[in-house]
Design a protein around this motif. Sequence first.
Motif, PDB file in Angstrom:
ATOM      1  N   VAL A  54      11.871 -36.690 -82.696  1.00  0.00           N
ATOM      2  CA  VAL A  54      11.093 -36.203 -81.547  1.00  0.00           C
ATOM      3  C   VAL A  54      11.932 -36.334 -80.285  1.00  0.00           C
ATOM      4  CG1 VAL A  54       9.044 -36.610 -80.088  1.00  0.00           C
ATOM      5  CG2 VAL A  54       8.851 -36.802 -82.566  1.00  0.00           C
ATOM      6  N   VAL A  55      11.905 -35.299 -79.452  1.00  0.00           N
ATOM      7  CA  VAL A  55      12.560 -35.354 -78.133  1.00  0.00           C
ATOM      8  C   VAL A  55      11.514 -35.016 -77.078  1.00  0.00           C
ATOM      9  CG1 VAL A  55      14.378 -34.429 -76.636  1.00  0.00           C
ATOM     10  CG2 VAL A  55      14.801 -34.648 -79.080  1.00  0.00           C
ATOM     11  N   ILE A  56      11.463 -35.848 -76.042  1.00  0.00           N
ATOM     12  CA  ILE A  56      10.542 -35.613 -74.930  1.00  0.00           C
ATOM     13  C   ILE A  56      11.330 -35.665 -73.626  1.00  0.00           C
ATOM     14  CG2 ILE A  56       8.536 -36.504 -73.666  1.00  0.00           C
ATOM     15  CD1 ILE A  56       7.555 -37.714 -76.323  1.00  0.00           C
ATOM     16  N   GLN A  57      11.239 -34.602 -72.830  1.00  0.00           N
ATOM     17  CA  GLN A  57      11.928 -34.580 -71.536  1.00  0.00           C
ATOM     18  C   GLN A  57      11.035 -33.943 -70.481  1.00  0.00           C
ATOM     19  OE1 GLN A  57      15.929 -33.069 -71.299  1.00  0.00           O
ATOM     20  NE2 GLN A  57      16.637 -34.223 -73.059  1.00  0.00           N
ATOM     21  N   THR A 110       5.803 -26.955 -74.420  1.00  0.00           N
ATOM     22  CA  THR A 110       5.607 -27.845 -73.278  1.00  0.00           C
ATOM     23  C   THR A 110       4.622 -28.941 -73.697  1.00  0.00           C
ATOM     24  OG1 THR A 110       3.701 -26.632 -72.435  1.00  0.00           O
ATOM     25  CG2 THR A 110       5.886 -25.899 -71.678  1.00  0.00           C
ATOM     26  N   TRP A 111       4.425 -29.929 -72.823  1.00  0.00           N
ATOM     27  CA  TRP A 111       3.479 -31.003 -73.124  1.00  0.00           C
ATOM     28  C   TRP A 111       2.051 -30.468 -73.235  1.00  0.00           C
ATOM     29  CZ3 TRP A 111       5.006 -35.759 -69.583  1.00  0.00           C
ATOM     30  CH2 TRP A 111       6.339 -36.102 -69.858  1.00  0.00           C
ATOM     31  N   ASN A 112       1.805 -29.287 -72.650  1.00  0.00           N
ATOM     32  CA  ASN A 112       0.477 -28.648 -72.738  1.00  0.00           C
ATOM     33  C   ASN A 112       0.370 -27.718 -73.938  1.00  0.00           C
ATOM     34  OD1 ASN A 112      -0.821 -29.702 -70.427  1.00  0.00           O
ATOM     35  ND2 ASN A 112       0.442 -28.411 -69.129  1.00  0.00           N
ATOM     36  N   ASN A 113       1.391 -27.747 -74.789  1.00  0.00           N
ATOM     37  CA  ASN A 113       1.443 -26.895 -75.977  1.00  0.00           C
ATOM     38  C   ASN A 113       1.604 -25.405 -75.633  1.00  0.00           C
ATOM     39  OD1 ASN A 113       1.640 -26.704 -78.756  1.00  0.00           O
ATOM     40  ND2 ASN A 113      -0.542 -26.333 -79.038  1.00  0.00           N
ATOM     41  N   ASN A 114       2.233 -25.130 -74.484  1.00  0.00           N
ATOM     42  CA  ASN A 114       2.551 -23.751 -74.109  1.00  0.00           C
ATOM     43  C   ASN A 114       3.989 -23.428 -74.493  1.00  0.00           C
ATOM     44  OD1 ASN A 114       0.010 -23.223 -72.952  1.00  0.00           O
ATOM     45  ND2 ASN A 114       0.619 -24.199 -71.038  1.00  0.00           N
ATOM     46  N   ASP A 115       4.346 -22.160 -74.359  1.00  0.00           N
ATOM     47  CA  ASP A 115       5.704 -21.692 -74.616  1.00  0.00           C
ATOM     48  C   ASP A 115       6.692 -22.436 -73.720  1.00  0.00           C
ATOM     49  OD1 ASP A 115       7.997 -20.033 -74.974  1.00  0.00           O
ATOM     50  OD2 ASP A 115       6.652 -18.432 -75.613  1.00  0.00           O
ATOM     51  N   ALA A 116       7.801 -22.887 -74.284  1.00  0.00           N
ATOM     52  CA  ALA A 116       8.789 -23.651 -73.506  1.00  0.00           C
ATOM     53  C   ALA A 116       9.813 -22.766 -72.794  1.00  0.00           C
ATOM     54  CB  ALA A 116       9.514 -24.641 -74.425  1.00  0.00           C
ATOM     55  N   ASN A 117       9.705 -21.443 -72.970  1.00  0.00           N
ATOM     56  CA  ASN A 117      10.691 -20.517 -72.398  1.00  0.00           C
ATOM     57  C   ASN A 117      10.857 -20.647 -70.885  1.00  0.00           C
ATOM     58  OD1 ASN A 117      10.774 -19.586 -74.979  1.00  0.00           O
ATOM     59  ND2 ASN A 117      10.293 -17.460 -74.520  1.00  0.00           N
ATOM     60  N   ILE A 174       1.777 -36.252 -81.015  1.00  0.00           N
ATOM     61  CA  ILE A 174       2.533 -36.497 -79.780  1.00  0.00           C
ATOM     62  C   ILE A 174       1.821 -35.838 -78.587  1.00  0.00           C
ATOM     63  CG2 ILE A 174       4.709 -36.032 -78.554  1.00  0.00           C
ATOM     64  CD1 ILE A 174       5.114 -38.179 -80.631  1.00  0.00           C
ATOM     65  N   LEU A 175       1.358 -34.591 -78.769  1.00  0.00           N
ATOM     66  CA  LEU A 175       0.646 -33.897 -77.680  1.00  0.00           C
ATOM     67  C   LEU A 175      -0.610 -34.673 -77.277  1.00  0.00           C
ATOM     68  CD1 LEU A 175       0.855 -30.151 -78.838  1.00  0.00           C
ATOM     69  CD2 LEU A 175       2.171 -31.228 -77.008  1.00  0.00           C
ATOM     70  N   LYS A 176      -1.301 -35.240 -78.254  1.00  0.00           N
ATOM     71  CA  LYS A 176      -2.514 -36.017 -77.980  1.00  0.00           C
ATOM     72  C   LYS A 176      -2.189 -37.256 -77.149  1.00  0.00           C
ATOM     73  CE  LYS A 176      -6.685 -37.519 -80.409  1.00  0.00           C
ATOM     74  NZ  LYS A 176      -7.267 -37.877 -81.698  1.00  0.00           N
ATOM     75  N   ILE A 177      -1.099 -37.936 -77.514  1.00  0.00           N
ATOM     76  CA  ILE A 177      -0.696 -39.146 -76.770  1.00  0.00           C
ATOM     77  C   ILE A 177      -0.262 -38.780 -75.344  1.00  0.00           C
ATOM     78  CG2 ILE A 177       0.920 -41.089 -76.707  1.00  0.00           C
ATOM     79  CD1 ILE A 177       1.096 -40.829 -79.817  1.00  0.00           C
ATOM     80  N   LEU A 178       0.342 -37.614 -75.172  1.00  0.00           N
ATOM     81  CA  LEU A 178       0.824 -37.181 -73.851  1.00  0.00           C
ATOM     82  C   LEU A 178      -0.289 -36.648 -72.960  1.00  0.00           C
ATOM     83  CD1 LEU A 178       4.126 -35.325 -74.835  1.00  0.00           C
ATOM     84  CD2 LEU A 178       3.993 -37.387 -73.442  1.00  0.00           C
ATOM     85  N   LYS A 179      -1.464 -36.390 -73.527  1.00  0.00           N
ATOM     86  CA  LYS A 179      -2.557 -35.737 -72.798  1.00  0.00           C
ATOM     87  C   LYS A 179      -2.888 -36.394 -71.446  1.00  0.00           C
ATOM     88  CE  LYS A 179      -5.958 -32.577 -74.101  1.00  0.00           C
ATOM     89  NZ  LYS A 179      -6.697 -31.928 -75.132  1.00  0.00           N
ATOM     90  N   PRO A 180      -2.929 -37.735 -71.366  1.00  0.00           N
ATOM     91  CA  PRO A 180      -3.278 -38.364 -70.077  1.00  0.00           C
ATOM     92  C   PRO A 180      -2.341 -38.001 -68.914  1.00  0.00           C
ATOM     93  CG  PRO A 180      -3.358 -39.974 -71.849  1.00  0.00           C
ATOM     94  CD  PRO A 180      -2.753 -38.739 -72.424  1.00  0.00           C
ATOM     95  N   VAL A 181      -1.112 -37.551 -69.229  1.00  0.00           N
ATOM     96  CA  VAL A 181      -0.172 -37.222 -68.141  1.00  0.00           C
ATOM     97  C   VAL A 181       0.042 -35.713 -67.990  1.00  0.00           C
ATOM     98  CG1 VAL A 181       1.035 -39.421 -68.154  1.00  0.00           C
ATOM     99  CG2 VAL A 181       1.829 -37.613 -69.675  1.00  0.00           C
ATOM    100  N   THR A 182      -0.811 -34.929 -68.642  1.00  0.00           N
ATOM    101  CA  THR A 182      -0.681 -33.466 -68.502  1.00  0.00           C
ATOM    102  C   THR A 182      -1.768 -32.886 -67.627  1.00  0.00           C
ATOM    103  OG1 THR A 182      -1.953 -33.067 -70.517  1.00  0.00           O
ATOM    104  CG2 THR A 182       0.432 -33.206 -70.763  1.00  0.00           C
TER     105      THR A 182
END
Length: 218
Positions: free
Chosen positions: A158-161, A185-192, A209-217
């Motif tokens: 996993v890579v998170i930036q 993206t952290w919001n599960n959108n296209d990263a382009n 991972i997206l679920k854990i990141l939800k509080p900061v999105t």
Amino acid sequence: SADKAFEKFIRHEISKKFPQHQIIGEEFGFKKTKSDFTWILDPIDGTRSFVIGNPTWSNLISLNYKNNPIIGLANFPILKKYYFNISTKTAYVSEKGKKRKLKVNQKVSFSQIKMSAAFHGGLSLKKQKKIPKILKMMQFPCTDALSYSHFAEGKIDVVIQVGNKIWDINPLIPIIKAADGIVTTWNNNDANKGGNVVCSPNKKVHQKILKILKPVTK
């Protein structure tokens, strides 16, 4: 000055072969034409690494068709290796004259993942405290584009930036996808379009991972 010299050289080489194509570069902006093809350039990704002599800096190039990255290159001159894809299904790393096919570690379970993450000052301490699980899992250093490349190789899971510009991530997207990785993206959108990016080796891990990141999105 090195950044600008690299970009000038790359632009010149592209323009010689494909004079009608558009070019977007970190240093010299947007060369607009009516073409559906656009080259995205990051002449030196990891400028801080370049300045201090850390070998993890790279040259990143993507060819986009109608804003979609289709071919990517991540070249690491000091490490004498480069990563690239030749189709939507096939990507390689070339090292010491030998090519190895890239494949993410798809079978890894969530409890065994090796994570590389960095916030580069883009996520306040207050926000970081909202994702303690991620902080605990950040065991591996984040080394610019090399982390994404290692992910495509199956060395990291996993890579998170945060705060990726289009030239930071577009060249890596086709490589990651051709290696069967997931990148959003952290919001599960296209990263382009860049932004905060996460890569995972399978849907199950990605959703967690997206679920854990939800509080900061929010």
